[in-house]
Scaffold this motif. Structure first.
Motif, PDB file in Angstrom:
ATOM      1  N   SER A   1       0.814  -1.300  -0.024  1.00 52.60           N
ATOM      2  CA  SER A   1      -0.051   0.106  -0.143  1.00 52.60           C
ATOM      3  C   SER A   1       0.835   1.277   0.010  1.00 52.60           C
ATOM      4  O   SER A   1       0.508   2.315  -0.663  1.00 52.60           O
ATOM      5  CB  SER A   1      -0.983   0.188   1.307  1.00 52.60           C
TER       6      SER A   1
ATOM      7  N   ARG B   1      -7.508   3.102  -5.792  1.00 53.53           N
ATOM      8  CA  ARG B   1      -8.307   2.278  -4.509  1.00 53.53           C
ATOM      9  C   ARG B   1      -7.092   1.180  -4.226  1.00 53.53           C
ATOM     10  O   ARG B   1      -6.748   0.225  -4.926  1.00 53.53           O
ATOM     11  CB  ARG B   1      -9.418   1.721  -4.976  1.00 53.53           C
TER      12      ARG B   1
ATOM     13  N   GLU C   1      -6.345  -2.179  -1.827  1.00 49.85           N
ATOM     14  CA  GLU C   1      -7.083  -3.106  -1.095  1.00 49.85           C
ATOM     15  C   GLU C   1      -6.130  -4.297  -0.893  1.00 49.85           C
ATOM     16  O   GLU C   1      -6.511  -5.408  -0.580  1.00 49.85           O
ATOM     17  CB  GLU C   1      -8.128  -3.674  -1.790  1.00 49.85           C
TER      18      GLU C   1
ATOM     19  N   THR D   1      -7.475   0.098  -9.267  1.00 52.56           N
ATOM     20  CA  THR D   1      -7.560  -0.795  -7.890  1.00 52.56           C
ATOM     21  C   THR D   1      -6.311  -1.835  -8.068  1.00 52.56           C
ATOM     22  O   THR D   1      -6.015  -2.566  -8.752  1.00 52.56           O
ATOM     23  CB  THR D   1      -8.690  -1.775  -7.813  1.00 52.56           C
TER      24      THR D   1
ATOM     25  N   GLY E   1      -4.948  -4.833  -5.383  1.00 51.99           N
ATOM     26  CA  GLY E   1      -5.623  -5.893  -4.398  1.00 51.99           C
ATOM     27  C   GLY E   1      -4.582  -6.963  -4.226  1.00 51.99           C
ATOM     28  O   GLY E   1      -3.716  -7.235  -5.060  1.00 51.99           O
TER      29      GLY E   1
END
Length: 734
Positions: free
Chosen positions: A603, A621, A623, A657, A659
């Protein structure tokens, strides 16, 4: 239980309930007259005494509320004649002495596998007590002291067992009474005992015993001490063994009326004990698991190996049926009935057959608490009077052997496959350098057949190859060596391993030569390409960047002299050229495997990269709450290129995103995506679907992934965009 026999109710007090239950089960199996009730403390034992008619107490010494000795004293205070056996695993000479002092009926060590002795002591004590009570009741019907004393002695003798030989001698030395069993055991003439001639009977007995002098001295000593009670064993010259019990015959007023003698033939029991002791000495000395099954297929003995090596307490096994143990421990993929059938065959085998015909061997896998094992079982019967009375089972752990055999088979198969298909040569030399083995597919490249050079000297065959000669001589001196040799333009990476005997002498050499010609040629080609790549990088970084810098400077001067829209296009072209140069340099240097691994938080890296890339109105985003090991700089280049790719090929407000997946992470956008038929091309250098792209971004991403030893795939995103999955990351922490 036979008609007329009375039950024997025993209270067993022990806080080790498993041990108590095992003892109770064994006692009830040995004699169906026994009913055993279990208490875990002295207070529970007292409660059972008030609730039931109890014939005997069996107690451990270590109890939670008081010691076994204290419990014994409390029982004696209320029931002085109730049999009390101290049966403990935590015994000592001090405990034994205290037990005797407190009037314990018997003292037995639990860890001595004394089930048979325990049963015998309980039976003797209970029957003695019952006989004494019968005598008391009869006493109330008789007033003659001598008759009462004789009758009391007979009753005491009867409680010993009907198989005992009984003799009662009065205070004058005359035989008062006897039974037929006594006459039969000692082979004494009827007229001797009928006359009451004790001396003649003693003289006959001395003719039969193994040590007549000691036998006579002990008899006289007991007569000289009329109040003494004694139990001992007497060996006879014919091999028989009698257990002798003797006690004084006294009246209620203490008057001495003579002496009671009983003799029990325990020859078979002693033989069995000696045989079991011999077996036990043998079985305790081996590393195999060994146990003995009685005639009912119940485990009556197991050696210490089971507990020592596999941490299974012996008291969990002793008293169990072999059928129950098979169901508990035999592995699921095995058939317990196969083992039971082998056991049954041993029990049913002809006692007169050869040992090999009576024995059985079987191999089974078992599940122990610490894992699965493979055992080879050897089953042998113990024969007594032409009948199988027990079976000895020896379990040898062959797990490692079977694993080694399987590994050897697999290794041989693999080696055979390698020899048949791999470009290698296997060879062996004797201590004079003569070939004794020559095999392998690599011989084809040398124009040789397998075994063609066997019998030839390596020193003659390769006299013109000093490197080979030196390597062989080094190996024959006992040192392992490795040498890349050239034969007929072919390269072989060869290992020479000396064969060293137990006395330290070298008896030969084993060698493996791997054909690395293609590898060597590829390395040389790669070296040339790297040289060219270095030259290219130099041209890019110097010869191309310098003119670009001059052009950028001139552009600035042109802006000072005039204002034209054309200059903006020139600037964007310069920027594109700058990015092309940067990407080309990156592409040229990313192929090397990375070694500078550090722990990074995904992150944090993704957020940092997002701030360095022009993202317009795009949204990020994250995740992926995960920590991985990676080269941080290269990982940043990977994310920057994937983010830039998503922004350049998507809308201004594209959502990116990042993740986590099982063994890695993904980068996904909600843009137009990548058509399935183009996904194999996207990592090719120069591939781009926009005028702004250099065509090297995803190629750089792939090289970074390869340098880490990871994998990358392209698929559809959840909302139709492109999804890049990076997997194969083994060092992750969620």
């Amino acid at each position: 239980m036979r008609d007329g026999e009375q039950t024997i109710t025993v209270v067993h007090v022990d806080d080790d309930t498993e041990a108590a239950e095992a003892a109770a089960t064994r006692l009830e199996q040995m004699d169906d007259r026994f009913t055993v009730r279990i208490a875990s403390s002295a207070s529970e034992g007292r409660q059972l005494l008030t609730e039931h008619t109890v014939d005997c107490i069996v107690s451990a010494h270590e109890l939670p509320d008081e010691t076994g000795i204290d419990f014994l004293k409390a029982v004696r205070a209320e029931r002085p004649d109730l049999p009390f056996v101290l049966y403990t695993g935590a015994g000592s000479e001090q405990v034994a002495a205290a037990a005797v002092s407190a009037d314990a009926t018997a003292y037995l060590r639990r860890d001595d596998d004394q089930f048979a002795a325990l049963a015998e002591r309980i039976t003797e004590a209970v029957e003695r007590r019952r006989a004494a009570r019968d005598a008391e009741r009869a006493d109330r019907r008789s007033t003659r002291p001598r008759e009462r004393a004789v009758r009391d002695s007979v009753l005491r003798a009867q409680q010993e067992a009907v198989i005992d030989g009984i003799l009662i001698v009065d205070e004058t030395g005359e035989i008062v009474t006897y039974n037929d069993r006594f006459v039969e055991m000692w082979d004494i003439a009827d007229e001797i005992v009928e006359k009451g001639d004790h001396d003649a009977a003693l003289e006959r007995a001395m003719d039969l015993v193994a040590d007549p002098e000691q036998f006579y001295e002990e008899i006289q000593r007991l007569y000289d001490n009329p109040s003494e009670t004694s139990r001992t064993e007497v060996e006879l010259t014919d091999g028989r063994v009698f257990e002798r019990y003797t006690a004084p015959v006294t009246g209620d007023d203490g008057t001495h009326y003579g002496r009671l003698w009983t003799y029990r033939n325990i020859t078979e029991r002693k033989q069995r004990e000696r045989e079991l002791e011999r077996y036990e000495r043998i079985l305790q000395s081996i590393d195999d698991i060994a146990f003995v099954l009685d005639e009912d297929q119940i485990v009556e003995y197991v050696n210490e190996t089971l507990e020592r090596q596999f941490d299974i307490p012996t008291d969990q096994v002793i008293g169990q049926s072999i059928e129950a143990l098979s169901l508990e421990y035999v592995a699921e993929h095995e058939d317990p009935e196969k083992f039971q059938a082998a056991i049954d065959r041993v029990y049913d085998a002809d006692p007169d057959a050869d040992d090999s015909d009576r024995s059985e061997r079987i191999e089974l896998a078992v599940e122990f608490p610490d894992g699965q094992y493979v055992f080879e079982y050897h089953l042998s019967p113990m024969i007594e009077d032409a009948e199988t009375t027990a079976v000895v089972v020896v379990m040898r752990d062959v797990t490692a052997r079977r694993r080694r055999e399987r590994e050897l088979r697999e290794t041989k198969e693999q080696l055979d496959t390698v020899v048949r298909n791999a470009p290698i040569v296997l060879f062996a030399l004797d201590d004079e350098g003569v070939f004794t083995l020559s095999e392998g597919k690599g011989l084809e490249r040398l124009g040789l057949e397998p075994g063609e050079v066997v019998g030839m000297s390596v020193f003659d065959l390769y006299a013109d190859q000093p490197g080979i000669i030196e390597a062989v001589e080094t190996a024959l001196e006992g040192e392992r060596t490795r040498y890349v040799q050239t034969v007929d333009g072919l390269y072989f990476d060869t290992v020479y391993q000396p064969i060293i005997e137990a006395d330290g002498t070298v008896s030969g050499v084993i060698g493996v030569a791997m054909d690395i010609t293609e590898q060597r040629e590829y390395e040389q080609q790669l070296e040339r390409q790297n040289q060219q790549l270095d030259e290219f990088a130099s041209v890019v970084s110097h010869d191309l960047r310098n003119p670009l810098n001059v052009a950028a400077g001139r552009l600035d001067l042109a802006r000072e002299e005039c204002d034209s829209d054309h200059l903006e296009h020139v600037e964007r072209a310069h920027e594109r050229m700058e990015r092309l140069i940067d990407d080309l340099l990156t592409l040229a240097r990313q192929g090397e495997p990375t070694t500078e691994f550090v722990t990074v938080h995904l992150s944090e890296v993704v957020t940092s990269c997002w701030e360095t890339v022009e993202t317009a109105d795009a949204e990020l985003r994250v995740e992926a709450d995960r920590t991985i090991r990676a080269d941080e700089n290269r990982l940043k280049q990977l994310f920057e290129n994937l983010i830039r790719n998503a922004v350049e090929h998507g809308r201004d407000d594209v959502t990116v995103t990042v993740g986590a997946i099982q063994d890695g992470f993904y980068v996904e956008d909600d843009g137009p995506g990548i058509p399935a038929d183009e996904r194999e091309e996207v990592f090719a250098a120069g591939y781009s679907t926009t005028d702004e792209g250099t065509g090297f971004g995803l190629r750089i991403v792939e090289q970074i992934v390869d340098a880490h030893g990871w994998d990358i795939t392209v698929t559809d995103g959840a909302e139709g965009g492109a999804r890049f999955e990076i997997t194969g990351i083994t060092e992750t922490v969620d």
